[in-house]
Design an enzyme around this catalytic site. Structure first.
Site, PDB file in Angstrom:
ATOM      1  N   ARG A  34      -2.650  -2.034  -3.341  1.00 17.49           N
ATOM      2  CA  ARG A  34      -3.760  -1.101  -3.179  1.00 17.49           C
ATOM      3  C   ARG A  34      -3.507   0.110  -4.084  1.00 17.49           C
ATOM      4  O   ARG A  34      -2.446   0.728  -4.008  1.00 17.49           O
ATOM      5  CB  ARG A  34      -3.851  -0.650  -1.728  1.00 17.49           C
ATOM      6  CG  ARG A  34      -4.969   0.334  -1.544  1.00 17.49           C
ATOM      7  CD  ARG A  34      -5.041   0.838  -0.126  1.00 17.49           C
ATOM      8  NE  ARG A  34      -6.095   1.827  -0.044  1.00 17.49           N
ATOM      9  CZ  ARG A  34      -6.117   2.812   0.827  1.00 17.49           C
ATOM     10  NH1 ARG A  34      -5.150   2.946   1.700  1.00 17.49           N
ATOM     11  NH2 ARG A  34      -7.102   3.654   0.841  1.00 17.49           N
ATOM     12  N   GLU A  66      -9.527  -4.150   5.557  1.00 20.66           N
ATOM     13  CA  GLU A  66      -9.238  -3.805   4.154  1.00 20.66           C
ATOM     14  C   GLU A  66      -8.181  -4.721   3.544  1.00 20.66           C
ATOM     15  O   GLU A  66      -8.297  -5.134   2.394  1.00 20.66           O
ATOM     16  CB  GLU A  66      -8.752  -2.348   4.075  1.00 20.66           C
ATOM     17  CG  GLU A  66      -9.864  -1.356   4.300  1.00 20.66           C
ATOM     18  CD  GLU A  66      -9.355   0.064   4.526  1.00 20.66           C
ATOM     19  OE1 GLU A  66      -8.821   0.327   5.606  1.00 20.66           O
ATOM     20  OE2 GLU A  66      -9.501   0.893   3.623  1.00 20.66           O
ATOM     21  N   ARG A 107      -9.334  17.104   7.193  1.00 22.54           N
ATOM     22  CA  ARG A 107     -10.023  17.545   5.967  1.00 22.54           C
ATOM     23  C   ARG A 107     -11.388  18.120   6.340  1.00 22.54           C
ATOM     24  O   ARG A 107     -12.046  17.632   7.264  1.00 22.54           O
ATOM     25  CB  ARG A 107     -10.247  16.377   5.009  1.00 22.54           C
ATOM     26  CG  ARG A 107      -8.992  15.785   4.441  1.00 22.54           C
ATOM     27  CD  ARG A 107      -9.350  14.827   3.292  1.00 22.54           C
ATOM     28  NE  ARG A 107      -8.238  13.961   2.983  1.00 22.54           N
ATOM     29  CZ  ARG A 107      -8.270  12.637   3.095  1.00 22.54           C
ATOM     30  NH1 ARG A 107      -9.366  12.006   3.480  1.00 22.54           N
ATOM     31  NH2 ARG A 107      -7.204  11.924   2.802  1.00 22.54           N
ATOM     32  N   HIS A 158     -12.332   4.317   0.013  1.00 16.13           N
ATOM     33  CA  HIS A 158     -12.548   3.327   1.082  1.00 16.13           C
ATOM     34  C   HIS A 158     -13.368   2.120   0.583  1.00 16.13           C
ATOM     35  O   HIS A 158     -14.085   1.485   1.357  1.00 16.13           O
ATOM     36  CB  HIS A 158     -13.307   3.934   2.286  1.00 16.13           C
ATOM     37  CG  HIS A 158     -12.521   4.946   3.062  1.00 16.13           C
ATOM     38  ND1 HIS A 158     -13.096   6.064   3.609  1.00 16.13           N
ATOM     39  CD2 HIS A 158     -11.219   4.988   3.407  1.00 16.13           C
ATOM     40  CE1 HIS A 158     -12.184   6.781   4.242  1.00 16.13           C
ATOM     41  NE2 HIS A 158     -11.028   6.144   4.130  1.00 16.13           N
ATOM     42  N   ASN A 170       0.875  -1.176   0.000  1.00 14.44           N
ATOM     43  CA  ASN A 170       0.000   0.000   0.000  1.00 14.44           C
ATOM     44  C   ASN A 170       0.914   1.229   0.000  1.00 14.44           C
ATOM     45  O   ASN A 170       1.450   1.603   1.044  1.00 14.44           O
ATOM     46  CB  ASN A 170      -0.872  -0.058   1.262  1.00 14.44           C
ATOM     47  CG  ASN A 170      -1.787   1.134   1.382  1.00 14.44           C
ATOM     48  OD1 ASN A 170      -1.724   2.065   0.575  1.00 14.44           O
ATOM     49  ND2 ASN A 170      -2.634   1.116   2.399  1.00 14.44           N
TER      50      ASN A 170
END
Ligand code: AMP
Length: 402
Positions: free
Chosen positions: A92, A386, A242, A181, A11
């Site tokens: 990923r 994940e 964010r 996601h 990842n």
């Protein structure tokens, strides 16, 4: 480990590389680690293997190539036992644009398509490409698969993914909502079906992935039908740093009246806003809860805004689902913060949601279970997996391709 097939997962973020080795059948993790702060003087490679932590300093010039090179050496010795069990590599990849509605075996066409999506994820896709290239050189004998964060949301209908801009921006520039996601939300949909003991195509789920990044997903019969992140991860919920949804006119105002440049806007919206910006203290939910308990007004306001926005989104997602079989909290905050779960569901009593306070307080630290009162709509906490989704997809795609 005897007889086990393992998938190595990479990842690659904008300045980090995370890796793990997972048994796709059981989800058991045999190795995990990461190289942080790449291209800085504090770059370091850390891992956990056989319950033992290790680390190795990196040089400031070390990039994905050097990190994967360092891993290859470790796989020769002392991780040779693990090496013998590796059967495939999963990568990923954040953005697959409209080119990928599923994971894909890596070949030159797939590499070109990932490259074509770089303008949609300029920080992440180039990093993933570098990681893939290095991994193809380092492990030429293993099949390699790209697993996209956006792929799960390619089932969104056009009325959910289009912005109300002139249509040519979509037609000519592919500007639309993509969502992120995906592997996490997909897992939550699948695991909900198992917990509810119903076929996945018969259930509707609202999945709230609340980590440092946060997004909501409406899942109908196993398919994503709406999600809160958009063209970029900035849209939607309040996040660690964010801002989530804003009046777009505010951006014009920041540019015109306060002279913000594009680079300053990027910094403001992605890194200095959200929980951090409101609290003027931290982007970290746990730290904010501790500060709130000591009376810090900014921490308390930030958490309140976080939960209020989340509750409004959950209410909105009853629109595409019409019937909701489970509301699920996941991600670092969703899995661990009893306070956030209580505050959020408190706004949703008109939908019948009621927490079992004792269960809600008890569930954290990787625990899974129902936190709603008996006889009220189901609310679950499910730790997301994940990497396991990526491992399972890698095996599925690699065996189809061979
Ligand atoms: P993630 O990005 O999924 O790793 O989630 C990170 C977020 O989870 C941070 O805001 C953490 O503060 C939050 N978190 C982790 N543990 C707890 C906890 N026990 N209570 C509240 N928030 C937590």
């Amino acid at each position: 480990m005897s007889g086990q097939n393992l998938v190595l997962i990479f990842n690659c973020g904008s300045s980090s590389l995370k890796f793990s080795a997972i048994d796709p059948a059981s989800g058991e993790e045999h190795l995990n680690g990461q190289a942080d702060a790449l291209n800085t003087s504090s770059a370091v490679l850390k891992w956990l293997y056989c319950n033992k932590e290790g680390k190795q300093p990196l040089s400031p010039g070390d990039d994905y190539d050097s990190v994967i090179g360092a891993l290859v050496e470790r796989f020769a010795d002392p991780w040779s036992e693990l090496r013998n069990h590796l059967v495939a590599i999963g990568h990923r990849v954040v953005h697959g644009g409209e080119l990928f509605a599923d994971s894909a075996p890596i070949d030159t066409n797939v590499l070109s398509a990932i490259r074509a999506c770089c303008e949609l994820a300029p920080l992440h896709n180039p990093a993933a490409l570098q990681g893939i290239q290095a991994s193809l050189v380092a492990f030429p004998e293993l099949p390699q698969v790209a697993v996209f964060d956006t792929a799960f949301h390619q089932s969104l209908p056009d009325y959910a993914y289009l912005y109300a801009l002139p249509f040519r921006f979509y037609r000519d520039h592919h500007l639309r909502r993509y969502g992120m996601h995906g592997s996490s939300h997909r897992y939550i949909g699948e695991r909900s079906a198992e917990l509810l003991k119903k076929p996945i195509n018969n259930i509707n789920v609202i999945s709230a992935h609340l980590g440092n990044g946060a997004s909501l997903c409406a899942i109908k019969g196993g398919q994503s039908v709406d999600t809160s992140m958009g063209l970029t991860p900035l849209e939607g919920l309040v996040m660690g740093s964010r801002c989530g949804d804003l009046d777009p006119g505010l951006l014009l105002h920041l540019g015109e009246a306060l002279d913000y440049s594009l680079a300053e806007l990027e910094q403001l919206l992605n890194r200095n806003s959200g929980l951090l910006g409101i609290s003027e203290l931290s982007n970290d939910c746990r730290e904010l809860e501790e500060a709130m308990a000591k009376g810090h007004a900014g921490a308390s306001l930030a958490l309140k805004i976080f939960c209020y926005r989340l509750a409004k989104y959950i209410a909105a997602y009853t629109v595409p689902l019409t019937r909701v079989d489970s509301l699920v909290f996941t991600g670092g905050i969703g899995e661990n913060s009893a306070w956030v779960r209580r505050e959020t569901t408190g706004w949703l009593s008109q939908f019948g949601y009621q927490l079992d306070e004792e269960c809600n307080e008890k569930i954290r630290f990787d625990a899974e279970g129902r936190i709603s009162k008996v006889g009220t709509p189901d609310i679950f906490v499910i730790p997301t997996r994940e990497e396991w989704v990526i491992a399972r997809d890698t095996i599925r795609i690699a065996s189809r391709a061979s």
